[in-house]
Design an enzyme around this catalytic site. Structure first.
Site, PDB file in Angstrom:
ATOM      1  N   ARG A  77      59.860 -94.589  16.612  1.00 18.15           N
ATOM      2  CA  ARG A  77      60.325 -95.933  16.266  1.00 18.15           C
ATOM      3  C   ARG A  77      61.024 -96.660  17.421  1.00 18.15           C
ATOM      4  O   ARG A  77      60.808 -97.863  17.617  1.00 18.15           O
ATOM      5  CB  ARG A  77      61.238 -95.884  15.040  1.00 18.15           C
ATOM      6  N   ASP A  79      63.652 -96.282   8.666  1.00 18.87           N
ATOM      7  CA  ASP A  79      63.103 -97.042   9.782  1.00 18.87           C
ATOM      8  C   ASP A  79      63.789 -98.382   9.998  1.00 18.87           C
ATOM      9  O   ASP A  79      63.798 -98.909  11.110  1.00 18.87           O
ATOM     10  CB  ASP A  79      61.600 -97.247   9.594  1.00 18.87           C
TER      11      ASP A  79
END
Length: 399
Positions: free
Chosen positions: A94, A124
């Site tokens: 990420r 996330d």
């Protein structure tokens, strides 16, 4: 002047539904989609580009596979990066994905906002927004799924009503995230911890029952903690990881079914496939055990855990992480050598290791050698545990 939003775009359900939402509900005329290739299936990258074209966005695809392998996966090996029993994969990708979205944004004449498809329940949102805010502060961030509190079923209906191309259905609602280092599968009936995962969710690994009936021994070479060769064949990190994903996956290595504690404290059921990661971290730990002193190993286990927790949280630029890496990388200066593993029916078992830095004296360790004078240990054994013995006597006297 039209308003521009840069959407971190995977091509999946959440981010695809974001495109019409950003236009209809947020008033952005110009949607820029950025897909970062960190090892997803080739068809997923192509599908993302095709959907972006159909939906009329300005689309960019960034190939970051080699960078991800060298600068994210290899450090994860050095830190034996494991969170509650599985090698970190989605988490370490990420920050790089967000970084590449920022790099695209910085080339545009105008950026009014960033957007992503993360929900309010997952990890996330923290990882991506931390990097966006750190690298391009002051630019607003929009999270339509979180802000509108949409369920996946509602997203599917929204997409259908507008003719948005998606693959998900109410029956096959798996949420899959895949990169070079691992593949995670969740959602649908998998949310029931008692539900046995069907074979259809797996792509990288054979079931142990269907895996090869003969074991295979492989040799992995490390230099300064980094894997550099398999069976004597030197490879760059990207090629090496891809090769081991296929090889170990054929033997069923790397399937993990677990209950995971997310950053919010929610428990979720996750299924993972990570054959290369499991194989490499298993080998790396074995080599460290050969070359590191006892207190080094004890302290490094703590450093590894702290590194993994920071990586799980997406805090890739945290000063504590830099400090941990200073220690980890110092230890890695001696983590060079070879490890042999047996791949068989879902397991990667260490069966041998060697290094020029091995803190091992075969003669001293042998029961058939007299170079170590055992008689000198009598005094040390008498002194062993003296405070505990004194405590035990006092406890009996004062009972």
């Amino acid at each position: 002047m039209s308003r521009t939003v840069v959407l971190v775009y995977s091509g999946g359900l959440d981010t695809t539904v974001c495109i019409p939402l950003l236009r209809e509900e947020y008033g952005f005329e110009h949607v820029v989609t950025v897909t970062v290739d960190v090892g997803q299936p080739r068809e997923d990258i192509a599908d993302a580009a095709e959907r972006a074209k159909i939906l009329g966005t300005e689309h960019y695809t960034v190939d970051a596979r080699a960078e991800f392998a060298a600068d994210y996966c290899v450090p994860a090996v050095k830190a034996n990066a494991d969170y509650q029993g599985y090698p970190l994969s989605t988490a370490i990708a990420r920050p790089l994905i967000a970084q590449k979205a920022v790099e695209i944004a910085q080339t545009l004449p105008r950026v009014d906002a960033f957007a992503h498809g993360c929900t309010g329940k997952g990890n996330d949102q923290f990882r991506i927004e931390f990097m966006l805010r750190t690298l391009m502060p002051g630019v607003p961030i929009i999270a339509p799924m979180r802000e509108r509190n949409m369920t996946r079923s509602e997203e599917i209906e929204y997409a259908r009503a507008r003719g948005v191309p998606i693959h998900q259905s109410s029956e096959k609602i798996w949420s899959i995230d895949e990169n070079l280092w691992g593949r995670s599968i969740e959602g649908g009936r998998l949310e029931d911890p008692s539900y046995a995962p069907p074979e259809e969710i797996f792509r990288w690994t054979r079931s142990p029952q269907e895996a090869h009936h003969a074991p295979q021994v492989i040799e992995i070479a490390f230099e300064n903690g980094a894997p550099v060769a398999v069976d004597g064949q030197r490879m760059e990190p990207l090629a090496l990881i891809q090769y081991l994903n296929e090889l170990a996956g054929e033997h069923g290595v790397g399937r993990i079914d677990m209950m995971e504690d997310r950053m919010l404290g929610l428990k979720v059921r996750e299924n993972y496939e990570c054959p290369a990661a499991v194989t490499l971290i298993t080998a790396h730990r074995a080599l460290e055990a050969l070359v590191c002193a006892r207190d080094e190993l004890r302290f490094k286990a703590q450093a590894d855990r702290a590194w993994a927790e920071l990586a799980y949280a997406g805090l890739w630029l945290d000063p504590f992480k830099e400090s941990l890496e200073a220690f980890i990388n110092k230890v890695q200066e001696r983590v060079s050598g070879k490890v042999w593993l047996r791949l068989y029916k879902g397991s990667a078992t260490v069966i041998g290791r060697e290094s020029r830095w091995a803190l091992y004296d075969a003669a001293a360790a042998s029961f058939d050698d007299k170079s170590f004078d055992q008689s000198e240990m009598s005094g040390a054994v008498k002194a062993h545990g003296m405070p505990a013995r004194l405590y035990y006597q006092l406890k009996r006297q004062n009972a």
